[in-house]
Every structure is written in structure tokens, then in C-alpha cells.
Design a protein around this motif. Structure first.
Motif, PDB file in Angstrom:
ATOM      1  N   GLN A   1       0.830  -1.202   0.000  1.00  0.00           N
ATOM      2  CA  GLN A   1       0.000   0.000   0.000  1.00  0.00           C
ATOM      3  C   GLN A   1       0.864   1.253   0.000  1.00  0.00           C
ATOM      4  N   GLN A   2       1.940   1.232   0.762  1.00  0.00           N
ATOM      5  CA  GLN A   2       2.837   2.379   0.802  1.00  0.00           C
ATOM      6  C   GLN A   2       3.595   2.542  -0.509  1.00  0.00           C
ATOM      7  N   VAL A   3       4.147   1.464  -1.032  1.00  0.00           N
ATOM      8  CA  VAL A   3       4.896   1.546  -2.287  1.00  0.00           C
ATOM      9  C   VAL A   3       4.007   2.057  -3.411  1.00  0.00           C
ATOM     10  N   ASP A   4       2.785   1.575  -3.481  1.00  0.00           N
ATOM     11  CA  ASP A   4       1.857   2.036  -4.519  1.00  0.00           C
ATOM     12  C   ASP A   4       1.588   3.535  -4.402  1.00  0.00           C
ATOM     13  N   SER A   5       1.447   4.016  -3.177  1.00  0.00           N
ATOM     14  CA  SER A   5       1.158   5.437  -2.977  1.00  0.00           C
ATOM     15  C   SER A   5       2.341   6.315  -3.369  1.00  0.00           C
ATOM     16  N   ILE A   6       3.545   5.746  -3.325  1.00  0.00           N
ATOM     17  CA  ILE A   6       4.752   6.483  -3.709  1.00  0.00           C
ATOM     18  C   ILE A   6       4.968   6.447  -5.213  1.00  0.00           C
ATOM     19  N   LEU A   7       4.948   5.265  -5.791  1.00  0.00           N
ATOM     20  CA  LEU A   7       5.257   5.117  -7.215  1.00  0.00           C
ATOM     21  C   LEU A   7       4.291   5.888  -8.103  1.00  0.00           C
ATOM     22  N   SER A   8       3.057   6.023  -7.664  1.00  0.00           N
ATOM     23  CA  SER A   8       2.063   6.742  -8.465  1.00  0.00           C
ATOM     24  C   SER A   8       2.403   8.221  -8.609  1.00  0.00           C
ATOM     25  N   GLN A   9       3.325   8.727  -7.764  1.00  0.00           N
ATOM     26  CA  GLN A   9       3.682  10.142  -7.802  1.00  0.00           C
ATOM     27  C   GLN A   9       5.042  10.407  -8.442  1.00  0.00           C
ATOM     28  N   LEU A  10       5.774   9.349  -8.764  1.00  0.00           N
ATOM     29  CA  LEU A  10       7.132   9.513  -9.268  1.00  0.00           C
ATOM     30  C   LEU A  10       7.169   9.555 -10.793  1.00  0.00           C
ATOM     31  N   ASP A  11       8.118  10.351 -11.325  1.00  0.00           N
ATOM     32  CA  ASP A  11       8.348  10.392 -12.768  1.00  0.00           C
ATOM     33  C   ASP A  11       9.272   9.255 -13.175  1.00  0.00           C
ATOM     34  N   SER A  12       9.473   9.107 -14.474  1.00  0.00           N
ATOM     35  CA  SER A  12      10.250   7.982 -14.988  1.00  0.00           C
ATOM     36  C   SER A  12      11.709   8.024 -14.565  1.00  0.00           C
ATOM     37  N   GLU A  13      12.257   9.217 -14.315  1.00  0.00           N
ATOM     38  CA  GLU A  13      13.650   9.346 -13.911  1.00  0.00           C
ATOM     39  C   GLU A  13      13.828   9.366 -12.395  1.00  0.00           C
ATOM     40  N   ASP A  14      12.736   9.263 -11.662  1.00  0.00           N
ATOM     41  CA  ASP A  14      12.809   9.189 -10.207  1.00  0.00           C
ATOM     42  C   ASP A  14      13.148   7.768  -9.773  1.00  0.00           C
ATOM     43  N   GLU A  15      13.337   7.557  -8.471  1.00  0.00           N
ATOM     44  CA  GLU A  15      13.698   6.228  -7.986  1.00  0.00           C
ATOM     45  C   GLU A  15      13.184   6.002  -6.574  1.00  0.00           C
ATOM     46  N   LEU A  16      12.912   4.737  -6.280  1.00  0.00           N
ATOM     47  CA  LEU A  16      12.569   4.306  -4.924  1.00  0.00           C
ATOM     48  C   LEU A  16      13.691   3.382  -4.453  1.00  0.00           C
TER      49      LEU A  16
ATOM     50  N   LYS B   1      -0.176  10.873   0.743  1.00  0.00           N
ATOM     51  CA  LYS B   1      -1.301  11.495   0.062  1.00  0.00           C
ATOM     52  C   LYS B   1      -0.885  11.851  -1.368  1.00  0.00           C
ATOM     53  N   PRO B   2      -1.829  11.828  -2.315  1.00  0.00           N
ATOM     54  CA  PRO B   2      -1.487  11.963  -3.743  1.00  0.00           C
ATOM     55  C   PRO B   2      -0.735  13.234  -4.113  1.00  0.00           C
ATOM     56  N   GLU B   3      -0.885  14.289  -3.324  1.00  0.00           N
ATOM     57  CA  GLU B   3      -0.257  15.564  -3.653  1.00  0.00           C
ATOM     58  C   GLU B   3       1.091  15.771  -2.965  1.00  0.00           C
ATOM     59  N   LYS B   4       1.592  14.765  -2.255  1.00  0.00           N
ATOM     60  CA  LYS B   4       2.792  14.956  -1.426  1.00  0.00           C
ATOM     61  C   LYS B   4       4.005  15.423  -2.234  1.00  0.00           C
ATOM     62  N   VAL B   5       4.397  14.683  -3.231  1.00  0.00           N
ATOM     63  CA  VAL B   5       5.627  14.999  -3.964  1.00  0.00           C
ATOM     64  C   VAL B   5       5.514  16.350  -4.665  1.00  0.00           C
ATOM     65  N   ALA B   6       4.413  16.590  -5.344  1.00  0.00           N
ATOM     66  CA  ALA B   6       4.242  17.846  -6.082  1.00  0.00           C
ATOM     67  C   ALA B   6       4.252  19.046  -5.137  1.00  0.00           C
ATOM     68  N   THR B   7       3.608  18.901  -3.983  1.00  0.00           N
ATOM     69  CA  THR B   7       3.556  20.000  -3.018  1.00  0.00           C
ATOM     70  C   THR B   7       4.943  20.339  -2.493  1.00  0.00           C
ATOM     71  N   VAL B   8       5.692  19.321  -2.093  1.00  0.00           N
ATOM     72  CA  VAL B   8       7.032  19.554  -1.533  1.00  0.00           C
ATOM     73  C   VAL B   8       7.972  20.130  -2.588  1.00  0.00           C
ATOM     74  N   LYS B   9       7.907  19.610  -3.799  1.00  0.00           N
ATOM     75  CA  LYS B   9       8.761  20.135  -4.875  1.00  0.00           C
ATOM     76  C   LYS B   9       8.493  21.613  -5.130  1.00  0.00           C
ATOM     77  N   SER B  10       7.236  22.009  -5.044  1.00  0.00           N
ATOM     78  CA  SER B  10       6.905  23.417  -5.286  1.00  0.00           C
ATOM     79  C   SER B  10       7.533  24.317  -4.220  1.00  0.00           C
ATOM     80  N   TYR B  11       7.605  23.840  -2.987  1.00  0.00           N
ATOM     81  CA  TYR B  11       8.239  24.621  -1.923  1.00  0.00           C
ATOM     82  C   TYR B  11       9.743  24.767  -2.177  1.00  0.00           C
TER      83      TYR B  11
END
Length: 238
Positions: A18-33, A94-104
Motif C-alpha cells: 500500500q505504501q509503495v503504490d502510494s509512492i510510485l504513483s507520484q514519481l516520474d520515470s527518472e525518479d527512484e525508490l 497522500k497523492p499531492e505529497k511529492v508535487a507540493t514539496v517540490k513546489s516549496y
């Protein structure tokens, strides 16, 4: 800015997917887990292997030591991208986590570490604490967080430039997240943002606790230790 997620796992089969799915859905192709595993004996490694087979962004490294601090350090060491997000194995982003932090980060080029607020939940994602910030009285500041730590790793991210200042993580600090937050504070580059971006799951098998259960003697000792380590780190990085 590309993203690396540094996740530490240990016998996390119940909630890991559940956690991995919530992360990967927000990552771009050049990102990594990047996952560091601390010698799990359940199905954790099998679950990770399935993700690795299906997604090139997922990479596994076995912790050569043992323990939470060394496990996170191992994950952080293997990251390569601009921004590093820390992750526990049993939360939900949450779905907006990565985008929100990157904007800051884009708006605050001088900031090296960002921590968000979180919602504490139980096994079934029922809210138990609406705001970790309110619960812990969270705010930045070296003295404040030595006296009463309010940094929590699962909500933290930092620029790759901070890696050289925080690694290696001293083994005699209470936790890795406190160390990272305080080093960023020493450089006046820590930012706490108000958005609640994680469901922070608390359950019987958690390795860490929301509350500090150390004795008074232990608290005094580690405050002395971490103050000394921070001073040495400050001198080294001047």
C-alpha cells in the motif's frame, strides 16, 4: 528536480504494498525508490522483488549493519537524485505529497530540508491525531529540538547537498530524523510546511513511537551527546 525516495524496511509485509503504490504513483520515470532492508524474515523481500521486476525505479540494498539508523543511512547513501524523500514502510502518502514539496523547494532555493505535517492514523486509517505539529508543538530551531524533538523522518525530505553534512549518521544520536533536522537547522535551512501530506500509521509492530519513552537520564545524556556532535559538525562544515 528529480526525486529519490529512501525507504527502510524490516518485516513490513502487511502494509508495504500500500505504501509503495502510494509512492510510485507520484514519481516520474527518472525518479527512484531506493529500499534498504534490515534482514527481513517475512515476505518483505519477495514483495520488493515483484516491484523490482515490474518497475525499473525500484532498487533494493541490504543493510550491512542492523537497526533503524543504519538502515536509513544505507538507503540515503544509494540515492542519486536532486531531492531525497524519507519513507517508512507502513504509511500512506497522500497523492499531492511529492508535487507540493517540490513546489516549496522551487520557491525557496535556500532551503535544504523540508518537513510537512502528518495525520496519525490507526491500522484501518482512522484518524487518531489530526495534526502531528499540534501534538508535538513542532517548529524549527536547534535549541527547541534539542530540548524537545519535533522532527519526524517519514515527513522529511532534503536536497542532495545536505547528504555530505548528515552522513555518516552518528550511532549515538537518538534517531536519524532528529539528526537530519538539527543539522539543517544549524545551517538555517530547515522549513516546516503546514500541509498534512502523509497518513502516519501506528500499529503494534511499529519500530518507532510518536512519544519519547526514554528515561530522564537517557534524555540528558543524548542531549549532551548531540550538542557536542552538532558543534563538531558545524566546525567541519564551516
Amino acid at each position: 528536480m528529480n526525486v529519490s525516495v529512501a525507504m527502510a524496511t524490516y518485516n513490513g509485509e502487511k502494509y508495504l504494498s500500500q505504501q509503495v503504490d502510494s509512492i510510485l504513483s507520484q514519481l516520474d520515470s527518472e525518479d527512484e525508490l531506493i529500499i534498504s532492508d534490515d534482514h527481513s524474515s517475512d515476505q518483505t523481500l519477495s514483495i520488493i522483488d515483484k516491484y523490482m521486476q515490474a518497475d525499473h525505479r525500484v532498487k533494493l540494498f541490504i543493510n550491512e549493519e542492523s537497526g533503524v539508523t543504519s538502515n536509513f543511512e544505507n538507503a540515503i547513501k544509494h540515492t542519486k537524485n536532486d531531492l531525497i524523500f524519507l519513507s517508512d514502510q507502513d504509511d500512506i502518502w497522500k497523492p499531492e505529497k511529492v508535487a507540493t514539496v517540490k513546489s516549496y523547494y522551487e520557491k525557496n532555493p535556500e532551503i535544504q530540508m523540508i518537513m510537512s505535517d502528518i495525520t496519525v492514523v490507526d491500522n484501518e486509517i482512522n484518524t487518531t491525531i489530526e495534526s502531528f505539529y499540534e501534538f508535538r508543538g513542532s517548529r524549527s530551531g536547534v535549541i527547541k529540538n534539542i530540548i524537545k524533538n519535533s522532527y519526524i523522518g517519514c515527513a522529511m525530505s532534503f536536497r542532495k547537498e545536505l547528504k555530505a553534512k548528515i552522513l555518516p549518521i552518528p550511532r549515538n544520536v537518538p534517531m536519524h530524523d532528529m539528526w537530519i533536522g538539527l543539522v539543517a537547522d544549524m545551517n538555517k535551512s530547515a522549513l516546516l510546511i503546514p500541509e498534512k501530506l502523509i497518513y502516519y500509521r501506528r500499529h503494534d509492530a511499529n519500530v518507532t513511537s510518536v512519544e519519547n519513552t526514554s528515561s530522564m537520564k537517557e534524555k540528558i545524556l543524548w542531549r549532551i551527546q548531540i550538542s557536542s556532535l552538532l558543534f563538531k559538525t558545524f566546525l567541519k562544515n564551516r
